[in-house]
Motif scaffolding. Structure first.
Motif, PDB file in Angstrom:
ATOM      1  N   MET A  84       4.366  -0.150 -11.204  1.00  0.00           N
ATOM      2  CA  MET A  84       4.843   1.149 -10.725  1.00  0.00           C
ATOM      3  C   MET A  84       4.611   1.291  -9.219  1.00  0.00           C
ATOM      4  O   MET A  84       5.438   1.846  -8.502  1.00  0.00           O
ATOM      5  N   HIS A  85       3.501   0.750  -8.736  1.00  0.00           N
ATOM      6  CA  HIS A  85       3.223   0.749  -7.295  1.00  0.00           C
ATOM      7  C   HIS A  85       4.357   0.045  -6.550  1.00  0.00           C
ATOM      8  O   HIS A  85       4.919   0.584  -5.598  1.00  0.00           O
ATOM      9  N   VAL A  86       4.716  -1.152  -7.007  1.00  0.00           N
ATOM     10  CA  VAL A  86       5.758  -1.927  -6.348  1.00  0.00           C
ATOM     11  C   VAL A  86       7.117  -1.237  -6.490  1.00  0.00           C
ATOM     12  O   VAL A  86       7.883  -1.156  -5.533  1.00  0.00           O
ATOM     13  N   LEU A  87       7.410  -0.715  -7.669  1.00  0.00           N
ATOM     14  CA  LEU A  87       8.701  -0.056  -7.875  1.00  0.00           C
ATOM     15  C   LEU A  87       8.831   1.211  -7.032  1.00  0.00           C
ATOM     16  O   LEU A  87       9.909   1.498  -6.506  1.00  0.00           O
ATOM     17  N   THR A  88       7.736   1.965  -6.875  1.00  0.00           N
ATOM     18  CA  THR A  88       7.824   3.164  -6.038  1.00  0.00           C
ATOM     19  C   THR A  88       7.993   2.784  -4.564  1.00  0.00           C
ATOM     20  O   THR A  88       8.697   3.477  -3.832  1.00  0.00           O
ATOM     21  N   ILE A  89       7.374   1.702  -4.136  1.00  0.00           N
ATOM     22  CA  ILE A  89       7.596   1.231  -2.759  1.00  0.00           C
ATOM     23  C   ILE A  89       9.063   0.823  -2.597  1.00  0.00           C
ATOM     24  O   ILE A  89       9.704   1.164  -1.605  1.00  0.00           O
ATOM     25  N   ALA A  90       9.605   0.108  -3.583  1.00  0.00           N
ATOM     26  CA  ALA A  90      11.000  -0.327  -3.508  1.00  0.00           C
ATOM     27  C   ALA A  90      11.947   0.877  -3.465  1.00  0.00           C
ATOM     28  O   ALA A  90      12.892   0.908  -2.673  1.00  0.00           O
ATOM     29  N   LEU A  91      11.689   1.888  -4.295  1.00  0.00           N
ATOM     30  CA  LEU A  91      12.538   3.080  -4.308  1.00  0.00           C
ATOM     31  C   LEU A  91      12.394   3.862  -3.002  1.00  0.00           C
ATOM     32  O   LEU A  91      13.376   4.358  -2.447  1.00  0.00           O
ATOM     33  N   PHE A 101       8.133  -8.562   1.981  1.00  0.00           N
ATOM     34  CA  PHE A 101       8.524  -7.641   3.046  1.00  0.00           C
ATOM     35  C   PHE A 101       8.221  -6.186   2.701  1.00  0.00           C
ATOM     36  O   PHE A 101       7.812  -5.409   3.566  1.00  0.00           O
ATOM     37  N   LEU A 102       8.432  -5.800   1.455  1.00  0.00           N
ATOM     38  CA  LEU A 102       8.168  -4.417   1.064  1.00  0.00           C
ATOM     39  C   LEU A 102       6.706  -4.042   1.210  1.00  0.00           C
ATOM     40  O   LEU A 102       6.373  -2.876   1.369  1.00  0.00           O
ATOM     41  N   ASN A 103       5.833  -5.020   1.144  1.00  0.00           N
ATOM     42  CA  ASN A 103       4.402  -4.736   1.201  1.00  0.00           C
ATOM     43  C   ASN A 103       3.890  -4.526   2.621  1.00  0.00           C
ATOM     44  O   ASN A 103       2.701  -4.324   2.821  1.00  0.00           O
ATOM     45  N   LEU A 104       4.782  -4.536   3.599  1.00  0.00           N
ATOM     46  CA  LEU A 104       4.355  -4.216   4.964  1.00  0.00           C
ATOM     47  C   LEU A 104       3.873  -2.768   4.997  1.00  0.00           C
ATOM     48  O   LEU A 104       4.397  -1.902   4.294  1.00  0.00           O
ATOM     49  N   ARG A 105       2.892  -2.496   5.807  1.00  0.00           N
ATOM     50  CA  ARG A 105       2.297  -1.155   5.872  1.00  0.00           C
ATOM     51  C   ARG A 105       3.347  -0.053   6.076  1.00  0.00           C
ATOM     52  O   ARG A 105       3.297   0.985   5.418  1.00  0.00           O
ATOM     53  N   ALA A 106       4.304  -0.286   6.960  1.00  0.00           N
ATOM     54  CA  ALA A 106       5.326   0.736   7.236  1.00  0.00           C
ATOM     55  C   ALA A 106       6.096   1.115   5.969  1.00  0.00           C
ATOM     56  O   ALA A 106       6.478   2.277   5.793  1.00  0.00           O
ATOM     57  N   ASN A 107       6.307   0.163   5.086  1.00  0.00           N
ATOM     58  CA  ASN A 107       7.005   0.449   3.828  1.00  0.00           C
ATOM     59  C   ASN A 107       6.081   1.113   2.815  1.00  0.00           C
ATOM     60  O   ASN A 107       6.508   1.985   2.061  1.00  0.00           O
ATOM     61  N   ARG A 108       4.824   0.703   2.793  1.00  0.00           N
ATOM     62  CA  ARG A 108       3.870   1.253   1.810  1.00  0.00           C
ATOM     63  C   ARG A 108       3.533   2.714   2.078  1.00  0.00           C
ATOM     64  O   ARG A 108       3.238   3.456   1.149  1.00  0.00           O
ATOM     65  N   VAL A 109       3.528   3.117   3.341  1.00  0.00           N
ATOM     66  CA  VAL A 109       3.045   4.465   3.672  1.00  0.00           C
ATOM     67  C   VAL A 109       4.161   5.431   4.072  1.00  0.00           C
ATOM     68  O   VAL A 109       3.883   6.559   4.466  1.00  0.00           O
ATOM     69  N   PHE A 110       5.419   5.023   3.934  1.00  0.00           N
ATOM     70  CA  PHE A 110       6.521   5.896   4.320  1.00  0.00           C
ATOM     71  C   PHE A 110       6.562   7.154   3.449  1.00  0.00           C
ATOM     72  O   PHE A 110       6.455   7.092   2.229  1.00  0.00           O
ATOM     73  N   VAL A 111       6.711   8.297   4.105  1.00  0.00           N
ATOM     74  CA  VAL A 111       6.963   9.584   3.460  1.00  0.00           C
ATOM     75  C   VAL A 111       8.039  10.269   4.298  1.00  0.00           C
ATOM     76  O   VAL A 111       7.904  10.363   5.515  1.00  0.00           O
TER      77      VAL A 111
END
Length: 168
Positions: free
Chosen positions: A23-30, A106-116
């Motif tokens: 779910m962590h990875v899928l929410t980052i992807a979404l 690539f999705l695991n880059l900080r900018a992708n993980r913390v985007f709001v």
């Protein structure tokens, strides 16, 4: 996490991690799809380890949860020839890319993980990711009916909001 290249892939397969990590990875992807104006498309046939081929031959996320969007994998791949490239800084401009669950993707880059999104930034990252998880985890009509039936069988009628939460 496994770093041997054998972990599951979003766009290939989702397995290799526990449900929370998936779910962590899928929410980052979404979230990434939202941020970049893209569409997240799940596999139509997968090998998701929470499914049973006897109950759901496709073994996909959509065995239990509503489709993420109106686009299907086959429609997206129509006209695509050759191998679909892995999402990276170099392929970010491509129309169709795939990503996976590896820790170094690539999705695991900080900018992708913390985007709001700026419109809801005051609510915070946890709130944003919870909204995405809630959207992803909308059960199919069949699963909703099954849950309702089981709640009746267990005598869980009349609960304030009707929700059930499980923690592992």
């Amino acid at each position: 996490g496994r770093q041997d290249g054998k972990t599951g892939k979003i766009g290939k397969e989702i397995h290799g991690f526990g449900f929370g990590a998936q779910m962590h990875v899928l929410t980052i992807a979404l979230s990434y799809a939202f941020r970049t104006g893209r569409t997240l498309v799940m596999r139509q046939a997968d090998n998701w380890w929470y499914t049973d081929a006897r109950d759901c031959p496709s073994r996909s996320f959509e065995c239990y949860f509503r489709p993420v969007g109106a686009c299907s994998e086959s429609a997206v791949l129509e006209g695509v020839s050759g191998e679909v490239p892995m999402l990276s800084a170099a392929t970010e401009g491509e129309r169709v890319v795939y990503t996976d669950c590896r820790l170094d993707n690539f999705l695991n880059l900080r900018a992708n993980r913390v985007f709001v999104p700026s419109e809801v930034q005051h609510r915070g990252l946890l709130w944003w990711r919870a909204q995405l998880a809630s959207y992803l985890l909308t059960p199919t009509d069949a699963i909703s009916a099954l849950v309702s039936s089981e709640k009746l069988r267990l005598g869980w009628v009349g609960e304030a909001d009707g929700g059930v939460t499980g923690v592992h």
